[in-house]
Design a protein around this motif. Structure first.
Motif, PDB file in Angstrom:
ATOM      1  N   SER A   6       9.662   2.579 -13.370  1.00 22.27           N
ATOM      2  CA  SER A   6      10.476   1.726 -14.266  1.00 22.27           C
ATOM      3  C   SER A   6      11.851   2.218 -14.882  1.00 22.27           C
ATOM      4  O   SER A   6      11.682   3.455 -15.262  1.00 22.27           O
ATOM      5  CB  SER A   6       9.528   0.957 -15.060  1.00 22.27           C
ATOM      6  N   TYR A   7      12.653   1.384 -14.833  1.00 23.78           N
ATOM      7  CA  TYR A   7      14.031   1.991 -15.602  1.00 23.78           C
ATOM      8  C   TYR A   7      13.995   2.477 -16.920  1.00 23.78           C
ATOM      9  O   TYR A   7      13.378   1.994 -17.975  1.00 23.78           O
ATOM     10  CB  TYR A   7      15.021   0.779 -15.298  1.00 23.78           C
ATOM     11  N   GLY A   8      14.495   3.725 -16.947  1.00 20.45           N
ATOM     12  CA  GLY A   8      14.446   4.419 -18.270  1.00 20.45           C
ATOM     13  C   GLY A   8      12.939   4.983 -18.475  1.00 20.45           C
ATOM     14  O   GLY A   8      12.793   5.700 -19.709  1.00 20.45           O
ATOM     15  N   GLN A   9      12.305   5.032 -17.644  1.00 23.23           N
ATOM     16  CA  GLN A   9      10.843   5.622 -17.744  1.00 23.23           C
ATOM     17  C   GLN A   9      10.280   6.783 -16.828  1.00 23.23           C
ATOM     18  O   GLN A   9       9.189   7.263 -16.862  1.00 23.23           O
ATOM     19  CB  GLN A   9       9.847   4.644 -17.880  1.00 23.23           C
ATOM     20  N   GLY A  10      11.047   7.132 -16.141  1.00 19.18           N
ATOM     21  CA  GLY A  10      11.038   8.486 -15.057  1.00 19.18           C
ATOM     22  C   GLY A  10      10.187   7.609 -14.087  1.00 19.18           C
ATOM     23  O   GLY A  10      10.086   6.488 -14.069  1.00 19.18           O
ATOM     24  N   SER A  11       9.776   8.413 -13.071  1.00 14.09           N
ATOM     25  CA  SER A  11       9.184   8.058 -11.716  1.00 14.09           C
ATOM     26  C   SER A  11       8.051   8.821 -11.450  1.00 14.09           C
ATOM     27  O   SER A  11       8.279  10.321 -11.537  1.00 14.09           O
ATOM     28  CB  SER A  11      10.482   8.014 -10.513  1.00 14.09           C
ATOM     29  N   VAL A  12       7.255   8.246 -10.595  1.00 15.97           N
ATOM     30  CA  VAL A  12       6.151   9.309  -9.972  1.00 15.97           C
ATOM     31  C   VAL A  12       6.065   8.986  -8.572  1.00 15.97           C
ATOM     32  O   VAL A  12       5.965   7.702  -8.179  1.00 15.97           O
ATOM     33  CB  VAL A  12       4.919   9.018 -10.488  1.00 15.97           C
ATOM     34  N   PHE A  13       6.579   9.968  -7.595  1.00 16.59           N
ATOM     35  CA  PHE A  13       6.281   9.814  -6.290  1.00 16.59           C
ATOM     36  C   PHE A  13       4.720  10.477  -5.880  1.00 16.59           C
ATOM     37  O   PHE A  13       4.463  11.580  -6.404  1.00 16.59           O
ATOM     38  CB  PHE A  13       7.216  10.556  -5.515  1.00 16.59           C
ATOM     39  N   ARG A  14       3.913   9.511  -4.996  1.00 16.27           N
ATOM     40  CA  ARG A  14       2.621   9.868  -4.897  1.00 16.27           C
ATOM     41  C   ARG A  14       2.517   9.985  -3.461  1.00 16.27           C
ATOM     42  O   ARG A  14       2.533   9.078  -2.835  1.00 16.27           O
ATOM     43  CB  ARG A  14       1.453   8.873  -5.468  1.00 16.27           C
ATOM     44  N   LEU A  15       2.349  11.309  -2.982  1.00 21.68           N
ATOM     45  CA  LEU A  15       1.959  11.413  -1.569  1.00 21.68           C
ATOM     46  C   LEU A  15       0.378  11.447  -1.281  1.00 21.68           C
ATOM     47  O   LEU A  15      -0.072  12.260  -1.933  1.00 21.68           O
ATOM     48  CB  LEU A  15       2.579  12.753  -0.979  1.00 21.68           C
ATOM     49  N   ILE A  16      -0.185  10.847  -0.376  1.00 23.16           N
ATOM     50  CA  ILE A  16      -1.532  10.920   0.127  1.00 23.16           C
ATOM     51  C   ILE A  16      -1.573  11.402   1.601  1.00 23.16           C
ATOM     52  O   ILE A  16      -0.969  10.848   2.391  1.00 23.16           O
ATOM     53  CB  ILE A  16      -2.015   9.672  -0.123  1.00 23.16           C
ATOM     54  N   LEU A  17      -1.919  12.713   1.538  1.00 22.97           N
ATOM     55  CA  LEU A  17      -1.970  13.339   2.851  1.00 22.97           C
ATOM     56  C   LEU A  17      -3.285  13.822   3.400  1.00 22.97           C
ATOM     57  O   LEU A  17      -4.170  14.221   2.352  1.00 22.97           O
ATOM     58  CB  LEU A  17      -1.050  14.817   2.569  1.00 22.97           C
ATOM     59  N   PRO A  18      -3.582  13.810   4.587  1.00 23.32           N
ATOM     60  CA  PRO A  18      -4.950  14.238   5.061  1.00 23.32           C
ATOM     61  C   PRO A  18      -4.997  15.719   4.806  1.00 23.32           C
ATOM     62  O   PRO A  18      -3.986  16.409   4.976  1.00 23.32           O
ATOM     63  CB  PRO A  18      -4.723  13.764   6.684  1.00 23.32           C
ATOM     64  N   LYS A  19      -6.021  16.251   4.722  1.00 25.42           N
ATOM     65  CA  LYS A  19      -6.239  17.487   4.332  1.00 25.42           C
ATOM     66  C   LYS A  19      -6.126  18.403   5.612  1.00 25.42           C
ATOM     67  O   LYS A  19      -5.577  19.312   5.717  1.00 25.42           O
ATOM     68  CB  LYS A  19      -7.851  17.817   3.796  1.00 25.42           C
ATOM     69  N   LYS A  20      -6.541  17.668   6.835  1.00 26.08           N
ATOM     70  CA  LYS A  20      -6.199  18.105   7.993  1.00 26.08           C
ATOM     71  C   LYS A  20      -5.574  17.215   8.881  1.00 26.08           C
ATOM     72  O   LYS A  20      -6.068  16.141   9.325  1.00 26.08           O
ATOM     73  CB  LYS A  20      -7.465  18.493   8.543  1.00 26.08           C
ATOM     74  N   VAL A  21      -4.518  17.583   9.446  1.00 24.26           N
ATOM     75  CA  VAL A  21      -3.472  16.568  10.532  1.00 24.26           C
ATOM     76  C   VAL A  21      -4.125  16.746  11.625  1.00 24.26           C
ATOM     77  O   VAL A  21      -4.408  17.970  12.117  1.00 24.26           O
ATOM     78  CB  VAL A  21      -2.002  16.989  10.411  1.00 24.26           C
ATOM     79  N   ASN A  22      -4.611  15.832  12.471  1.00 23.32           N
ATOM     80  CA  ASN A  22      -5.163  15.715  13.827  1.00 23.32           C
ATOM     81  C   ASN A  22      -3.839  16.447  14.718  1.00 23.32           C
ATOM     82  O   ASN A  22      -2.897  16.174  14.699  1.00 23.32           O
ATOM     83  CB  ASN A  22      -5.405  14.485  14.422  1.00 23.32           C
ATOM     84  N   PRO A  23      -4.103  17.611  15.562  1.00 26.62           N
ATOM     85  CA  PRO A  23      -3.099  17.979  16.542  1.00 26.62           C
ATOM     86  C   PRO A  23      -2.675  16.705  17.307  1.00 26.62           C
ATOM     87  O   PRO A  23      -3.547  16.012  17.892  1.00 26.62           O
ATOM     88  CB  PRO A  23      -3.888  19.114  17.325  1.00 26.62           C
TER      89      PRO A  23
END
Ligand SMILES: Nc1ncnc2c1ncn2[C@@H]1O[C@H](COP(=O)(O)OP(=O)(O)OP(=O)(O)O)[C@@H](O)[C@H]1O
Ligand SMILES: [Mg+2]
Length: 422
Positions: free
Chosen positions: A404-421
């Motif tokens: 939110s404006y003036g409050q900073g930002s958080v970017f949250r990545l949700i990634l698989p521990k193991k990506v499938n080939p």
């Protein structure tokens, strides 16, 4: 968006339809219940009036009720009984019960009030019967006596109409249920096919852009490199306070910007295969931090990741995502502050957060940050976050933003521990 709105309208329509169906079925059920009760009451009252007349004229005959019940005309009757004020059974369709005494609150209430009373009772066989307790007044042995006649009726015939209504109710509920399932399946398939069509169109667009970017890269990169090189060479030959030096400096900066644009465009448009490996996440983050630290010495970069957290993914792509996010966060922080990168495991996922103390975003900016070429910076290409999103999806992950404006930002990545080939 249009499909989403149509789905909402269809669901609302279905809700209204279901409401109307269920209300009408419940209403029919209620009416049929009232009709069944009315029928039972009328039948029992008619019988009581007839018996009142007969008993007044013929007096008490031991086998009278038994005969009545076994005759065809009275087949709806479960049993008949006549009680006196003491609870003694004077007559009963089951002659074995004659002479017994029993205390029944319903019978006593009829003696007390003199008003007929109807209710349900359960027989020893488990059957639920309709009962009318009816006060009879007649002369016997020169005295006016009051006794209570109990008529118990099988509910089965009268309840036929209720059973029909119940069946109708069940049928309409089942039909509505099936309608709901079919509608949801339809909405699901339409949405999926629209999504797939969109993805296909996006892929085609990217492929086209990729070709264009490749041509651009080929045709523009080298000339830009030459212009930048010559400008730098000329700059070295100029005196420090020469006015031309400033122009040449601008030329070099613009060349660098163009080079970045071409590079970003290539990154965004090119579909590269994944190269998977298993690595320590903290090590990768430390590498990115080291690379980014020099750009802003007033910003402290904090890492909160356990030493042994491993991930199987494409290291280069994840690095590119992190570098872009760190750079944006640094650019958003006008003054000194801390940029925190933390990660934790959640089931088979890793949640990676980049939190800054920057200027934050208005809802309008937040809505558009993943759009290619959207930028609020004079020198930006607006491709950074589009690349981040594309790469995250390629790594089978998701990205969410809280800001939110003036409050900073958080970017949250949700990634698989193991990506499938692939
Ligand atoms: N951490 C952040 N804090 C505030 N705003 C941000 C942040 N990250 C992104 N934005 C907003 O999103 C916009 C798009 O970001 P993106 O990285 O795609 O492009 P850019 O940073 O403007 O340009 P480029 O990355 O090409 O230099 C930015 O211009 C900025 O307004
Ligand atoms: Mg950026």
């Amino acid at each position: 968006m249009r499909v989403k709105r149509a789905s909402i309208y269809i669901t609302l329509l279905l809700l209204a339809f279901t409401g109307a169906m269920v209300t009408s079925a419940l209403w029919t059920y209620k009416l049929s219940m009232q009709a069944a009760m009315g029928n039972l009451k009328t039948a029992a009252t008619n019988m009581a009036v007839n018996l009142d007349f007969t008993l007044n004229n013929l007096g008490l005959r031991r086998y009278y009720f038994q005969k009545l019940v076994s005759s065809g005309d009275w087949e709806a009757v479960a049993f008949l009984a006549l009680y006196n004020r003491d609870g003694e059974v004077l007559l009963h369709s089951n002659i074995n019960l004659i002479g017994l005494r029993m205390k029944d609150p319903h019978i006593q209430r009829v003696f007390a009030t003199g008003i007929p009373l109807d209710h349900f009772m359960t027989l020893g066989t488990g059957e639920k019967v309709y009962v009318l307790d009816y006060p009879l007044h007649y002369h016997r042995e020169g005295k006016l006596r009051t006794e209570v006649l109990r008529i118990a009726l099988h509910t089965y015939p009268a309840m036929g109409v209720v059973r029909k209504a119940r069946f109708q109710l069940t049928l309409s509920l089942a039909a509505t249920g099936v309608l709901w399932i079919l509608t949801f399946l339809l909405i699901f398939y339409i949405r999926r096919s629209v999504r797939m069509e969109r993805q296909l169109a996006e892929k085609e667009r990217l492929a086209l852009l990729g070709e264009m970017a490749a041509i651009l890269a080929h045709e523009i990169r080298n000339p830009i490199g030459s212009i930048k090189g010559f400008a730098q060479l000329l700059m070295e030959k100029k005196e420090d306070d020469s006015p031309e030096r400033e122009f040449l400096q601008t030329m070099v900066e613009e060349c660098i910007r163009l080079e970045k644009l071409v590079r970003d465009l290539l990154h965004y448009a090119r579909e590269e295969r994944l190269r998977l490996s298993t690595f320590l996440l903290k090590e990768l983050v430390e590498e990115c931090v080291k690379q980014s630290e020099g750009q802003r010495e007033d910003i402290k970069l904090a890492i909160e990741i356990s030493d042994n957290l491993t991930i199987t993914s494409d290291r280069d792509k994840l690095k590119q995502i992190l570098l872009n996010l760190i750079q944006n966060s640094q650019e958003a922080m006008k003054q000194e502050g801390t940029l925190t990168i933390r990660a934790h495991e959640k089931g088979d996922k890793i949640v990676l957060e980049i939190q800054d103390q920057g200027k934050g975003m208005t809802p309008e900016v937040r809505e558009r940050i993943f759009q290619p070429f959207f930028t609020t910076k004079s020198q930006g290409t607006g491709l950074g976050m589009a690349i981040v999103k594309k790469l995250t999806e390629q790594l089978e992950g998701q990205i969410h933003v809280e800001s939110s404006y003036g409050q900073g930002s958080v970017f949250r990545l949700i990634l698989p521990k193991k990506v499938n080939p692939q």
